[in-house]
Scaffold this motif. Structure first.
Motif, PDB file in Angstrom:
ATOM      1  N   ALA A 103       0.815  -1.221   0.000  1.00  0.00           N
ATOM      2  CA  ALA A 103       0.000   0.000   0.000  1.00  0.00           C
ATOM      3  C   ALA A 103       0.844   1.264   0.000  1.00  0.00           C
ATOM      4  CB  ALA A 103      -0.914   0.005   1.215  1.00  0.00           C
ATOM      5  N   GLY A 104       2.160   1.117   0.082  1.00  0.00           N
ATOM      6  CA  GLY A 104       3.038   2.275   0.159  1.00  0.00           C
ATOM      7  C   GLY A 104       3.554   2.714  -1.194  1.00  0.00           C
ATOM      8  N   THR A 105       4.676   3.441  -1.178  1.00  0.00           N
ATOM      9  CA  THR A 105       5.267   3.952  -2.413  1.00  0.00           C
ATOM     10  C   THR A 105       6.732   3.580  -2.532  1.00  0.00           C
ATOM     11  OG1 THR A 105       5.593   6.081  -1.307  1.00  0.00           O
ATOM     12  CG2 THR A 105       3.655   5.869  -2.709  1.00  0.00           C
ATOM     13  N   ALA A 106       7.101   2.429  -1.966  1.00  0.00           N
ATOM     14  CA  ALA A 106       8.373   1.794  -2.275  1.00  0.00           C
ATOM     15  C   ALA A 106       9.571   2.300  -1.474  1.00  0.00           C
ATOM     16  CB  ALA A 106       8.672   1.904  -3.759  1.00  0.00           C
ATOM     17  N   VAL A 107      10.694   1.601  -1.682  1.00  0.00           N
ATOM     18  CA  VAL A 107      12.007   2.000  -1.182  1.00  0.00           C
ATOM     19  C   VAL A 107      12.824   2.343  -2.417  1.00  0.00           C
ATOM     20  CG1 VAL A 107      14.067   1.304   0.074  1.00  0.00           C
ATOM     21  CG2 VAL A 107      11.807   0.500   0.834  1.00  0.00           C
ATOM     22  N   LEU A 108      13.254   3.587  -2.527  1.00  0.00           N
ATOM     23  CA  LEU A 108      13.761   4.058  -3.817  1.00  0.00           C
ATOM     24  C   LEU A 108      14.850   5.107  -3.648  1.00  0.00           C
ATOM     25  CD1 LEU A 108      13.468   4.425  -6.949  1.00  0.00           C
ATOM     26  CD2 LEU A 108      11.595   6.026  -6.454  1.00  0.00           C
ATOM     27  N   ILE A 109      15.962   4.920  -4.376  1.00  0.00           N
ATOM     28  CA  ILE A 109      16.917   5.998  -4.623  1.00  0.00           C
ATOM     29  C   ILE A 109      16.591   6.516  -6.016  1.00  0.00           C
ATOM     30  CG2 ILE A 109      19.323   6.636  -4.981  1.00  0.00           C
ATOM     31  CD1 ILE A 109      20.107   4.530  -2.926  1.00  0.00           C
ATOM     32  N   ASP A 110      16.053   7.736  -6.075  1.00  0.00           N
ATOM     33  CA  ASP A 110      15.486   8.279  -7.306  1.00  0.00           C
ATOM     34  C   ASP A 110      16.407   9.342  -7.880  1.00  0.00           C
ATOM     35  OD1 ASP A 110      13.695   8.694  -9.342  1.00  0.00           O
ATOM     36  OD2 ASP A 110      12.432  10.071  -8.193  1.00  0.00           O
ATOM     37  N   ASP A 111      17.623   8.954  -8.192  1.00  0.00           N
ATOM     38  CA  ASP A 111      18.603   9.887  -8.750  1.00  0.00           C
ATOM     39  C   ASP A 111      19.481   9.104  -9.705  1.00  0.00           C
ATOM     40  OD1 ASP A 111      20.606  11.671  -9.377  1.00  0.00           O
ATOM     41  OD2 ASP A 111      20.794  12.461  -7.356  1.00  0.00           O
ATOM     42  N   THR A 112      19.488   9.494 -10.958  1.00  0.00           N
ATOM     43  CA  THR A 112      20.231   8.745 -11.973  1.00  0.00           C
ATOM     44  C   THR A 112      21.681   9.198 -12.116  1.00  0.00           C
ATOM     45  OG1 THR A 112      19.449  10.271 -13.686  1.00  0.00           O
ATOM     46  CG2 THR A 112      18.151   8.266 -13.292  1.00  0.00           C
ATOM     47  N   SER A 113      22.120  10.138 -11.292  1.00  0.00           N
ATOM     48  CA  SER A 113      23.506  10.599 -11.388  1.00  0.00           C
ATOM     49  C   SER A 113      24.448   9.594 -10.728  1.00  0.00           C
ATOM     50  CB  SER A 113      23.666  11.955 -10.707  1.00  0.00           C
ATOM     51  OG  SER A 113      23.611  11.822  -9.311  1.00  0.00           O
ATOM     52  N   ALA A 114      25.733   9.744 -11.011  1.00  0.00           N
ATOM     53  CA  ALA A 114      26.750   8.908 -10.382  1.00  0.00           C
ATOM     54  C   ALA A 114      27.710   9.759  -9.580  1.00  0.00           C
ATOM     55  CB  ALA A 114      27.522   8.121 -11.450  1.00  0.00           C
ATOM     56  N   GLY A 115      27.260  10.934  -9.182  1.00  0.00           N
ATOM     57  CA  GLY A 115      28.150  11.897  -8.564  1.00  0.00           C
ATOM     58  C   GLY A 115      28.302  11.759  -7.070  1.00  0.00           C
ATOM     59  N   GLY A 116      27.438  10.969  -6.438  1.00  0.00           N
ATOM     60  CA  GLY A 116      27.485  10.868  -4.994  1.00  0.00           C
ATOM     61  C   GLY A 116      28.353   9.732  -4.511  1.00  0.00           C
ATOM     62  N   ALA A 117      28.043   9.262  -3.316  1.00  0.00           N
ATOM     63  CA  ALA A 117      28.790   8.146  -2.739  1.00  0.00           C
ATOM     64  C   ALA A 117      28.263   6.842  -3.335  1.00  0.00           C
ATOM     65  CB  ALA A 117      28.638   8.171  -1.222  1.00  0.00           C
ATOM     66  N   ASN A 118      28.464   5.729  -2.614  1.00  0.00           N
ATOM     67  CA  ASN A 118      28.066   4.431  -3.153  1.00  0.00           C
ATOM     68  C   ASN A 118      26.555   4.303  -3.340  1.00  0.00           C
ATOM     69  OD1 ASN A 118      30.702   3.616  -3.229  1.00  0.00           O
ATOM     70  ND2 ASN A 118      30.615   2.441  -1.342  1.00  0.00           N
ATOM     71  N   ALA A 119      25.774   5.073  -2.589  1.00  0.00           N
ATOM     72  CA  ALA A 119      24.324   5.119  -2.752  1.00  0.00           C
ATOM     73  C   ALA A 119      23.688   3.730  -2.691  1.00  0.00           C
ATOM     74  CB  ALA A 119      23.949   5.823  -4.046  1.00  0.00           C
ATOM     75  N   ASP A 120      24.029   2.960  -1.669  1.00  0.00           N
ATOM     76  CA  ASP A 120      23.467   1.632  -1.510  1.00  0.00           C
ATOM     77  C   ASP A 120      22.097   1.686  -0.850  1.00  0.00           C
ATOM     78  OD1 ASP A 120      25.834   0.441  -2.463  1.00  0.00           O
ATOM     79  OD2 ASP A 120      26.713   0.435  -0.461  1.00  0.00           O
ATOM     80  N   ILE A 121      21.286   0.653  -1.100  1.00  0.00           N
ATOM     81  CA  ILE A 121      20.104   0.362  -0.303  1.00  0.00           C
ATOM     82  C   ILE A 121      20.384  -0.912   0.474  1.00  0.00           C
ATOM     83  CG2 ILE A 121      17.663  -0.294  -0.304  1.00  0.00           C
ATOM     84  CD1 ILE A 121      17.333   1.307  -2.888  1.00  0.00           C
ATOM     85  N   SER A 122      20.324  -0.829   1.793  1.00  0.00           N
ATOM     86  CA  SER A 122      20.557  -1.987   2.650  1.00  0.00           C
ATOM     87  C   SER A 122      19.402  -2.132   3.619  1.00  0.00           C
ATOM     88  CB  SER A 122      21.878  -1.828   3.417  1.00  0.00           C
ATOM     89  OG  SER A 122      22.053  -2.894   4.334  1.00  0.00           O
ATOM     90  N   ILE A 123      18.696  -3.273   3.553  1.00  0.00           N
ATOM     91  CA  ILE A 123      17.613  -3.574   4.484  1.00  0.00           C
ATOM     92  C   ILE A 123      17.955  -4.873   5.196  1.00  0.00           C
ATOM     93  CG2 ILE A 123      15.148  -3.952   4.790  1.00  0.00           C
ATOM     94  CD1 ILE A 123      14.692  -2.543   2.109  1.00  0.00           C
ATOM     95  N   THR A 124      18.118  -4.797   6.511  1.00  0.00           N
ATOM     96  CA  THR A 124      18.478  -5.955   7.318  1.00  0.00           C
ATOM     97  C   THR A 124      17.379  -6.204   8.334  1.00  0.00           C
ATOM     98  OG1 THR A 124      20.830  -5.437   7.081  1.00  0.00           O
ATOM     99  CG2 THR A 124      20.217  -6.957   8.845  1.00  0.00           C
ATOM    100  N   ALA A 125      16.887  -7.439   8.383  1.00  0.00           N
ATOM    101  CA  ALA A 125      15.800  -7.797   9.292  1.00  0.00           C
ATOM    102  C   ALA A 125      16.263  -8.863  10.264  1.00  0.00           C
ATOM    103  CB  ALA A 125      14.593  -8.310   8.506  1.00  0.00           C
ATOM    104  N   GLY A 126      15.819  -8.732  11.527  1.00  0.00           N
ATOM    105  CA  GLY A 126      16.031  -9.793  12.506  1.00  0.00           C
ATOM    106  C   GLY A 126      14.833 -10.719  12.504  1.00  0.00           C
ATOM    107  N   GLY A 127      14.390 -11.090  11.342  1.00  0.00           N
ATOM    108  CA  GLY A 127      13.205 -11.906  11.101  1.00  0.00           C
ATOM    109  C   GLY A 127      12.990 -11.954   9.609  1.00  0.00           C
ATOM    110  N   THR A 128      11.784 -12.294   9.171  1.00  0.00           N
ATOM    111  CA  THR A 128      11.499 -12.381   7.745  1.00  0.00           C
ATOM    112  C   THR A 128      11.415 -10.998   7.112  1.00  0.00           C
ATOM    113  OG1 THR A 128      10.409 -14.534   7.842  1.00  0.00           O
ATOM    114  CG2 THR A 128       9.717 -13.060   6.079  1.00  0.00           C
ATOM    115  N   LEU A 129      11.946 -10.882   5.899  1.00  0.00           N
ATOM    116  CA  LEU A 129      11.918  -9.642   5.132  1.00  0.00           C
ATOM    117  C   LEU A 129      11.005  -9.879   3.927  1.00  0.00           C
ATOM    118  CD1 LEU A 129      15.114  -7.632   4.076  1.00  0.00           C
ATOM    119  CD2 LEU A 129      12.911  -7.454   2.956  1.00  0.00           C
ATOM    120  N   THR A 130       9.901  -9.143   3.874  1.00  0.00           N
ATOM    121  CA  THR A 130       8.902  -9.332   2.826  1.00  0.00           C
ATOM    122  C   THR A 130       8.853  -8.094   1.937  1.00  0.00           C
ATOM    123  OG1 THR A 130       7.586 -10.692   4.321  1.00  0.00           O
ATOM    124  CG2 THR A 130       6.495  -9.881   2.343  1.00  0.00           C
TER     125      THR A 130
END
Length: 199
Positions: free
Chosen positions: A79-106
């Motif tokens: 029902a939400g609007t996602a997890v998103l890095i919405d920038d097509t440039s390469a000028g920043g840092a590593n720009a990672d998305i990291s999601i860590t769960a101490g349980g199930t990740l859905t």
């Protein structure tokens, strides 16, 4: 005595609209039911959640990273609007998305890294003997790698996919802790689901 959280609203949603990042100096410590974060300019997003959390939105509009670490299960809400890095440039840092769960990740809505940085990766990690990663929506990078690890299993629904564009690699690993505990220490893909690594 323990250190108090920055934000406690166990049954509530934390909404943050920010310009210079969220937890840029050190992760914001939370005990909340869900997160709705929109960072409009430069600066990383870092959240450390004590237990389970739902992600309604985590939007990074510049080429900077998103890190969500939870002590319990994590769900990216359909029902939400996602997890998103919405920038097509390469000028920043590593720009990672990291999601860590101490349980199930859905993953029920898109997780997308549009950064053109070759090191702009996505990491989805579920920890705990019975903890799965369930990919029920699209996960994609524009240039970096996608790594999915679960101490139990990894499942893909028909609408689930992983795409690493450019030269990005895809690594999917079940039973990461190699302890032979848990009932579903396998990778299951429903008809229609796909994994597409870069070239």
């Amino acid at each position: 005595a323990g250190v108090a959280n920055d934000v406690t609203a166990a049954a509530g949603r934390l909404v943050i609209d920010s310009a210079p990042g969220v937890g840029a100096a050190s992760a914001i410590e939370t005990t909340v039911a869900s997160l709705d974060i929109d960072n409009t300019t430069s600066g990383i997003i870092q959240i450390s959640e004590t237990d389970a959390v739902n992600l309604f939105q985590v939007l990074q509009r510049e080429d900077d990273s998103i890190t969500i670490a939870a002590g319990g299960a994590v769900e990216v809400l359909a029902a939400g609007t996602a997890v998103l890095i919405d920038d097509t440039s390469a000028g920043g840092a590593n720009a990672d998305i990291s999601i860590t769960a101490g349980g199930t990740l859905t993953v029920n809505d898109i997780v997308k890294n549009d950064s053109a940085n070759a090191d702009a990766d996505i990491v989805l990690d579920a920890n705990g003997d019975a903890s799965d990663v369930a990919v029920n929506a699209a996960v994609s990078t524009a240039a970096g790698d996608v790594t999915v690890t679960a101490d139990n299993g990894v499942t893909f629904a028909a609408a689930g996919s992983i795409t690493a564009t450019g030269a990005g690699n895809v690594v999917v690993t079940a039973d990461t802790d190699a302890d032979d505990l848990g009932a579903g220490r396998v990778i299951n893909m429903a008809d229609g689901s796909t994994i597409d690594a870069g070239s």
